[in-house]
Write an enzyme that holds these catalytic residues in place. Structure first.
Site, PDB file in Angstrom:
ATOM      1  N   ASN A 226       1.369  -1.390   0.046  1.00 17.28           N
ATOM      2  CA  ASN A 226      -0.006   0.019  -0.395  1.00 17.28           C
ATOM      3  C   ASN A 226       0.791   1.565  -0.050  1.00 17.28           C
ATOM      4  OD1 ASN A 226      -1.849   2.129   0.194  1.00 17.28           O
ATOM      5  ND2 ASN A 226      -2.667   1.784   2.553  1.00 17.28           N
ATOM      6  N   TRP A 227       1.094   2.320  -1.167  1.00 18.09           N
ATOM      7  CA  TRP A 227       1.314   2.588  -1.398  1.00 18.09           C
ATOM      8  C   TRP A 227       1.167   4.295  -0.446  1.00 18.09           C
ATOM      9  CZ3 TRP A 227       3.639   2.871  -6.974  1.00 18.09           C
ATOM     10  CH2 TRP A 227       4.381   1.890  -7.370  1.00 18.09           C
ATOM     11  N   LYS A 228       0.169   4.442   0.143  1.00 23.07           N
ATOM     12  CA  LYS A 228      -0.442   5.150   0.143  1.00 23.07           C
ATOM     13  C   LYS A 228      -0.714   6.470  -0.712  1.00 23.07           C
ATOM     14  CE  LYS A 228      -0.033   3.562   4.804  1.00 23.07           C
ATOM     15  NZ  LYS A 228       0.351   3.429   6.613  1.00 23.07           N
TER      16      LYS A 228
ATOM     17  N   HIS B 151      -9.355   1.348   5.232  1.00 23.55           N
ATOM     18  CA  HIS B 151      -7.917   1.851   5.746  1.00 23.55           C
ATOM     19  C   HIS B 151      -8.136   2.422   7.439  1.00 23.55           C
ATOM     20  CE1 HIS B 151      -3.604   2.800   7.169  1.00 23.55           C
ATOM     21  NE2 HIS B 151      -3.429   1.820   6.360  1.00 23.55           N
TER      22      HIS B 151
ATOM     23  N   GLU C 156      -6.705   5.194   8.144  1.00 24.18           N
ATOM     24  CA  GLU C 156      -6.610   5.865   7.541  1.00 24.18           C
ATOM     25  C   GLU C 156      -7.799   7.026   6.917  1.00 24.18           C
ATOM     26  OE1 GLU C 156      -2.769   5.374   5.827  1.00 24.18           O
ATOM     27  OE2 GLU C 156      -1.375   5.371   7.979  1.00 24.18           O
TER      28      GLU C 156
ATOM     29  N   GLU D 204      -4.345  -4.655  10.929  1.00 22.70           N
ATOM     30  CA  GLU D 204      -3.771  -3.596  11.066  1.00 22.70           C
ATOM     31  C   GLU D 204      -3.792  -3.061  12.383  1.00 22.70           C
ATOM     32  OE1 GLU D 204      -1.864  -2.837   6.625  1.00 22.70           O
ATOM     33  OE2 GLU D 204      -4.114  -1.492   7.108  1.00 22.70           O
TER      34      GLU D 204
ATOM     35  N   GLY E  44       2.840   3.436  11.101  1.00 18.15           N
ATOM     36  CA  GLY E  44       3.622   3.630  10.703  1.00 18.15           C
ATOM     37  C   GLY E  44       4.324   3.825  12.392  1.00 18.15           C
TER      38      GLY E  44
ATOM     39  N   SER F 206       4.162  -1.570  10.317  1.00 16.78           N
ATOM     40  CA  SER F 206       5.165  -2.061  10.531  1.00 16.78           C
ATOM     41  C   SER F 206       5.631  -3.098   9.956  1.00 16.78           C
ATOM     42  CB  SER F 206       5.371  -1.469  12.377  1.00 16.78           C
ATOM     43  OG  SER F 206       5.727   0.181  12.127  1.00 16.78           O
TER      44      SER F 206
ATOM     45  N   GLY G 110       3.013  -1.153   4.459  1.00 15.09           N
ATOM     46  CA  GLY G 110       3.120   0.447   3.879  1.00 15.09           C
ATOM     47  C   GLY G 110       5.052   0.943   3.657  1.00 15.09           C
ATOM     48  N   GLY G 111       5.349   1.733   4.229  1.00 17.40           N
ATOM     49  CA  GLY G 111       6.394   2.115   4.277  1.00 17.40           C
ATOM     50  C   GLY G 111       7.423   1.066   3.899  1.00 17.40           C
TER      51      GLY G 111
END
Ligand code: 13P
Length: 265
Positions: free
Chosen positions: A9-11, A99, A101, A171, A177, A217, A238-239
């Site tokens: 997931n590149w957000k 999600h 967010e 999640e 993150g 993470s 993600g990151g």
């Protein structure tokens, strides 16, 4: 057998040219990992603007493509909306729904998540429904209660045949993150509870077929500790997946852990 799944997931990162350059690099790196496409699924969730050019180049390959969000409906006078139908036409096969967010910054309620899950399935997309507790809820021992509510609200109105096409991503909000992660035992407890909910709502076949991902993470060092959990089938990253070399490293870790994987059995 459920195949392991790595979902990136590149957000809200990466321009269209950056997205295409990443895919090119990833493809090059994956070509060194023999049999990966027979043994695991891998999907990228770029920004919606990159879907079409991304799919034009990569849809025929084993790199799966998904969107990060959808709006319900098909088409219509809904300014700013992007429906599942439009996403699918642009090349997406999957879509992330609910999600944390989006729940936090865009006001998505359990009800909206349910509507979007239904809309995704109607559009022929495989929804990845995200669930997970906040730090406060965790401290109050409410993890299972929160996950239970979110899972039920998202899928309880679906036909069992539709439930099988849903993926649930656990999640924990506090793990996203932050560099903090739950123990594999904690993840196992939640994943087991999710399967029990699915069995209750849609039967044992759906329980056995549905895929559950862990997200929050994840990196190439801790990935296998989550994937070795019996009810967990993959990771939503993600990151650590913003870098093609890191994602390829994770694919390699999965392939290296089990010699059978190499022959695609
Ligand atoms: P991080 O891997 O950066 O913690 O993000 C997880 C996530 O939100 C994936 O959807």
């Amino acid at each position: 057998m459920r195949r392991p799944w790595l979902a990136a997931n590149w957000k809200m990162y990466k321009t269209v040219p950056e997205s295409l350059a990443y895919a090119q690099e990833l493809w090059h790196l994956l070509s060194d990992i023999k049999g990966w496409d027979q043994a695991l699924d891998l999907a990228i969730f770029p920004n919606a603007l990159a879907l079409w050019p991304f799919a034009e180049k990569w849809a025929a390959t084993a790199i799966g493509i998904g969107a990060q969000n959808l709006d319900p409906g098909t088409e219509g006078a809904l300014t700013g909306g992007t429906s599942g139908f439009l996403l699918r036409e642009a090349g997406a096969r999957f879509v992330i729904v609910g999600h944390s967010e989006r729940r936090k910054y865009f006001g998505e309620t359990d009800e909206i998540v349910r509507t979007k899950t239904e809309a995704a399935l109607e559009a022929g997309l495989g929804p990845i429904v995200c669930v997970g507790e906040s730090q406060d809820e965790r401290r109050q021992g409410e993890t299972l209660k929160v996950v239970h509510r979110q899972v039920r609200q998202a899928i309880e109105t679906l036909e069992p045949s539709h439930v099988r096409r849903v993926t649930i991503a656990y999640e924990p909000v506090w793990a996203i993150g932050s560099g903090l992660v739950p123990t594999p035992e904690e993840v196992a407890r939640v994943a087991e509870a999710i399967r029990a909910d699915v069995a209750d709502l849609a039967g044992s076949e759906a329980r056995d077929q549905i895929r559950i991902l862990y997200g929050g993470s994840v990196n190439d060092q801790n990935l296998l500790s989550f994937l070795d959990t019996p009810d967990v089938d993959g990771a939503l990253i993600g990151g650590a997946a913003l870098n093609a070399a890191n994602l390829a490293k994770m694919a390699r870790r999965i392939m290296d852990r089990d010699p059978l994987m190499k022959s695609g059995q």
